[in-house]
Design a protein around this motif. Structure first.
Motif, PDB file in Angstrom:
ATOM      1  N   ALA A  48       0.854  -1.194   0.000  1.00 30.18           N
ATOM      2  CA  ALA A  48       0.000   0.000   0.000  1.00 30.18           C
ATOM      3  C   ALA A  48       0.887   1.239   0.000  1.00 30.18           C
ATOM      4  N   LEU A  49       0.537   2.202  -0.832  1.00 34.38           N
ATOM      5  CA  LEU A  49       1.314   3.436  -0.971  1.00 34.38           C
ATOM      6  C   LEU A  49       0.359   4.618  -1.017  1.00 34.38           C
ATOM      7  N   VAL A  50       0.665   5.638  -0.228  1.00 32.14           N
ATOM      8  CA  VAL A  50      -0.111   6.878  -0.294  1.00 32.14           C
ATOM      9  C   VAL A  50       0.879   8.036  -0.222  1.00 32.14           C
ATOM     10  N   SER A  51       0.596   9.100  -0.964  1.00 30.26           N
ATOM     11  CA  SER A  51       1.529  10.234  -0.941  1.00 30.26           C
ATOM     12  C   SER A  51       0.775  11.551  -0.947  1.00 30.26           C
ATOM     13  N   LYS A  52       1.465  12.588  -0.503  1.00 33.40           N
ATOM     14  CA  LYS A  52       0.897  13.936  -0.532  1.00 33.40           C
ATOM     15  C   LYS A  52       2.004  14.918  -0.911  1.00 33.40           C
ATOM     16  N   GLU A  53       1.610  15.969  -1.570  1.00 34.86           N
ATOM     17  CA  GLU A  53       2.589  16.992  -1.957  1.00 34.86           C
ATOM     18  C   GLU A  53       3.065  17.727  -0.716  1.00 34.86           C
ATOM     19  N   LEU A  54       4.374  17.985  -0.661  1.00 33.69           N
ATOM     20  CA  LEU A  54       4.984  18.632   0.500  1.00 33.69           C
ATOM     21  C   LEU A  54       6.286  19.255   0.033  1.00 33.69           C
ATOM     22  N   PRO A  55       6.543  20.528   0.380  1.00 30.30           N
ATOM     23  CA  PRO A  55       7.832  21.112   0.004  1.00 30.30           C
ATOM     24  C   PRO A  55       8.973  20.374   0.728  1.00 30.30           C
ATOM     25  N   VAL A  56       9.891  19.794  -0.038  1.00 30.17           N
ATOM     26  CA  VAL A  56      11.012  19.053   0.550  1.00 30.17           C
ATOM     27  C   VAL A  56      12.317  19.674   0.052  1.00 30.17           C
ATOM     28  N   PRO A  57      12.938  20.548   0.860  1.00 22.71           N
ATOM     29  CA  PRO A  57      14.240  21.092   0.456  1.00 22.71           C
ATOM     30  C   PRO A  57      15.255  19.949   0.328  1.00 22.71           C
ATOM     31  N   ALA A  58      16.182  20.062  -0.631  1.00 23.97           N
ATOM     32  CA  ALA A  58      17.147  18.981  -0.885  1.00 23.97           C
ATOM     33  C   ALA A  58      17.879  18.551   0.387  1.00 23.97           C
ATOM     34  N   ALA A  59      18.243  19.525   1.229  1.00 23.23           N
ATOM     35  CA  ALA A  59      18.994  19.203   2.455  1.00 23.23           C
ATOM     36  C   ALA A  59      18.136  18.452   3.468  1.00 23.23           C
ATOM     37  N   ASN A  60      16.825  18.541   3.309  1.00 22.98           N
ATOM     38  CA  ASN A  60      15.908  17.932   4.280  1.00 22.98           C
ATOM     39  C   ASN A  60      15.318  16.612   3.794  1.00 22.98           C
ATOM     40  N   ALA A  61      15.699  16.193   2.575  1.00 21.17           N
ATOM     41  CA  ALA A  61      15.182  14.931   2.038  1.00 21.17           C
ATOM     42  C   ALA A  61      15.709  13.779   2.886  1.00 21.17           C
ATOM     43  N   GLY A  62      14.932  12.732   2.996  1.00 23.16           N
ATOM     44  CA  GLY A  62      15.371  11.590   3.800  1.00 23.16           C
ATOM     45  C   GLY A  62      14.231  10.608   3.988  1.00 23.16           C
ATOM     46  N   ALA A  63      14.560   9.437   4.538  1.00 27.29           N
ATOM     47  CA  ALA A  63      13.549   8.397   4.724  1.00 27.29           C
ATOM     48  C   ALA A  63      13.821   7.630   6.010  1.00 27.29           C
ATOM     49  N   ILE A  64      12.742   7.139   6.624  1.00 25.86           N
ATOM     50  CA  ILE A  64      12.852   6.314   7.833  1.00 25.86           C
ATOM     51  C   ILE A  64      11.822   5.190   7.763  1.00 25.86           C
ATOM     52  N   ILE A  65      12.103   4.108   8.485  1.00 28.89           N
ATOM     53  CA  ILE A  65      11.106   3.048   8.658  1.00 28.89           C
ATOM     54  C   ILE A  65      10.649   3.114  10.105  1.00 28.89           C
ATOM     55  N   LEU A  66       9.376   3.417  10.305  1.00 26.03           N
ATOM     56  CA  LEU A  66       8.825   3.559  11.653  1.00 26.03           C
ATOM     57  C   LEU A  66       8.260   2.212  12.099  1.00 26.03           C
ATOM     58  N   PRO A  67       8.718   1.664  13.240  1.00 23.84           N
ATOM     59  CA  PRO A  67       8.251   0.338  13.664  1.00 23.84           C
ATOM     60  C   PRO A  67       6.737   0.289  13.886  1.00 23.84           C
ATOM     61  N   ALA A  68       6.183  -0.921  13.733  1.00 25.60           N
ATOM     62  CA  ALA A  68       4.728  -1.116  13.836  1.00 25.60           C
ATOM     63  C   ALA A  68       4.169  -0.614  15.168  1.00 25.60           C
ATOM     64  N   LYS A  69       4.895  -0.841  16.275  1.00 26.35           N
ATOM     65  CA  LYS A  69       4.423  -0.409  17.602  1.00 26.35           C
ATOM     66  C   LYS A  69       4.291   1.118  17.652  1.00 26.35           C
ATOM     67  N   THR A  70       5.259   1.817  17.029  1.00 25.75           N
ATOM     68  CA  THR A  70       5.208   3.289  16.990  1.00 25.75           C
ATOM     69  C   THR A  70       4.040   3.755  16.129  1.00 25.75           C
ATOM     70  N   VAL A  71       3.827   3.072  15.012  1.00 27.71           N
ATOM     71  CA  VAL A  71       2.699   3.412  14.125  1.00 27.71           C
ATOM     72  C   VAL A  71       1.380   3.290  14.891  1.00 27.71           C
ATOM     73  N   ALA A  72       1.243   2.208  15.672  1.00 27.24           N
ATOM     74  CA  ALA A  72       0.017   1.995  16.455  1.00 27.24           C
ATOM     75  C   ALA A  72      -0.171   3.111  17.484  1.00 27.24           C
ATOM     76  N   GLU A  73       0.927   3.520  18.138  1.00 27.03           N
ATOM     77  CA  GLU A  73       0.844   4.619  19.118  1.00 27.03           C
ATOM     78  C   GLU A  73       0.437   5.922  18.440  1.00 27.03           C
ATOM     79  N   LEU A  74       1.046   6.205  17.288  1.00 27.48           N
ATOM     80  CA  LEU A  74       0.710   7.433  16.557  1.00 27.48           C
ATOM     81  C   LEU A  74      -0.765   7.461  16.183  1.00 27.48           C
ATOM     82  N   LEU A  75      -1.261   6.337  15.665  1.00 28.10           N
ATOM     83  CA  LEU A  75      -2.674   6.277  15.278  1.00 28.10           C
ATOM     84  C   LEU A  75      -3.589   6.522  16.473  1.00 28.10           C
ATOM     85  N   ARG A  76      -3.145   6.080  17.646  1.00 27.64           N
ATOM     86  CA  ARG A  76      -3.936   6.279  18.871  1.00 27.64           C
ATOM     87  C   ARG A  76      -3.911   7.746  19.313  1.00 27.64           C
ATOM     88  N   LEU A  77      -2.771   8.408  19.109  1.00 27.64           N
ATOM     89  CA  LEU A  77      -2.580   9.761  19.653  1.00 27.64           C
ATOM     90  C   LEU A  77      -3.038  10.879  18.715  1.00 27.64           C
TER      91      LEU A  77
END
Length: 374
Positions: free
Chosen positions: A177-206
């Protein structure tokens, strides 16, 4: 340290930080909540070293200071207190007196100096996002995370800030599953992370209690500063969530998304979901698939298992292409349909051995692998 606080506010704050604490903490201090009092608020923090959370609540602080107490026991006591006014007073040996109406407790704590410090964000890459928007995006992909612990790279949601957009991706190897949204991303600020499932669940709750949140990250950790709205009196004034990220390279998800256009069918999401759900009622562990057949202006869904019998559903569609039949795990069809809110969904299919693709007009794609038709 001494402060007076509203019981319900205190109880709610403890409930916000309780989830992070596991049932088997590696060290006694990790079963405790750090309580810090200063000026006119207290902050409550818990951590399991991979994930940490802190929330601030208004209180009448008579004397600043800090202590840690067993969080589950404390939450249970505070919830049952008889009076809305609660006073907490710490003696020199970390013993805490808790009073409310005719109830008085003495609880043994551990010194705050033993509590692991939640890191500050420092010079991390930072973005501000709408809470509701991020909650929707996470909901659109979270179901596709892998639950297989040996494939730890896939056991989370991939955040990619690149090329003027934020993309969220989740896959378990059989669907993506992939979803995206437009967002200004300066070259110096580009980057990627993998957020663990437990953190994703907490975020959805909060998420969703306020307007904005700030995400800060580097290659080893991510932190979320979540503002809670002004109308949420008694909830935490603000919540800080810290998480280690999954270290490693996420697979190239672009390769999985079919390039050529297949037969494209416009569907009423809710109607299709109901049909698949009903057909799936006769499936079993051994016969866990539903067949989707398209012919001129007609879509048919069928399922059968030796144990239960068979089901057949049909719905009218606008379609004039070749007749096709393909089978899928019904859960893989229902998960994205449940996660979406728009009623217009496009289903793309090529043949019985190629993936099926769900799309919306709003930058959402879900690819699901077929089940072999015997």
């Amino acid at each position: 340290m001494k402060f007076k606080i509203n019981r319900d506010h205190f109880s709610n704050g403890l409930a916000q930080v309780l989830n992070v604490v596991g049932s088997k903490a590696a060290m006694p201090i990790l079963s405790n909540v750090l309580i810090e009092a200063e000026k006119d608020y207290i902050s409550l923090s818990t951590t399991n070293l991979d994930l940490g959370i802190r929330c601030k609540i208004k209180a009448e602080v008579k004397e600043g200071g800090s202590v840690t107490l067993p969080v589950k026991r404390l939450a249970g006591i505070v919830r049952e207190l008889p009076n809305v006014d609660v006073t907490l007073d710490v003696a020199t040996n970390h013993q805490v007196k808790l009073s409310s109406g005719g109830s008085h407790f003495k609880i043994m704590g551990i010194g705050a100096e033993e509590f692991p410090k939640l890191p500050d964000t420092g010079d991390d890459k930072t973005y501000t996002l709408e809470q509701g928007e991020l909650a929707t995006m996470l909901g659109n992909v979270a179901y596709a995370q892998s639950t297989d612990e040996t494939r730890y790279i896939l056991a989370g949601v991939y955040f990619n800030f690149k090329d003027g957009k934020l993309s969220l991706v989740a896959t378990d190897g059989r669907r993506l599953a992939l979803v995206s949204k437009e967002l200004p991303v300066p070259a110096a600020n580009a980057g990627a992370i993998i957020l663990p499932a437990k953190t994703v669940a907490e975020l959805l709750r909060l998420l969703g209690k306020g307007d904005k949140l700030t995400i800060s990250f580097n290659e080893r950790r991510a932190a979320f500063q979540i503002e809670t709205g002004k109308d949420t009196s008694g909830l935490c004034d603000s919540i800080y969530l810290f998480s280690k990220v999954v270290e490693g390279n996420y697979p190239n998800y672009h390769q999985v998304i079919p390039k050529e256009t297949h037969q494209r069918i416009k569907l009423e999401r809710e109607l299709f979901l109901q049909c698949v759900h009903r057909a799936a009622l006769v499936t079993s562990e051994k016969s866990n698939s539903v067949k989707v057949k398209v012919s001129t202006n007609l879509l048919e869904i069928s399922a059968s298992s030796p144990d239960f019998g068979e089901a057949h559903e049909s719905m009218a569609i606008a379609y004039s292409g070749p007749e096709l039949q393909v089978a899928f795990n019904p859960q893989f069809i229902m998960d994205p349909l449940r996660a979406l809110t728009k009623d217009e969904v496009f289903f793309e299919v090529k043949d019985e051995v190629s993936p099926g693709v769900f799309k919306t007009l709003e930058n959402f794609v879900c690819v699901i692998m077929p089940v072999r038709l015997s």
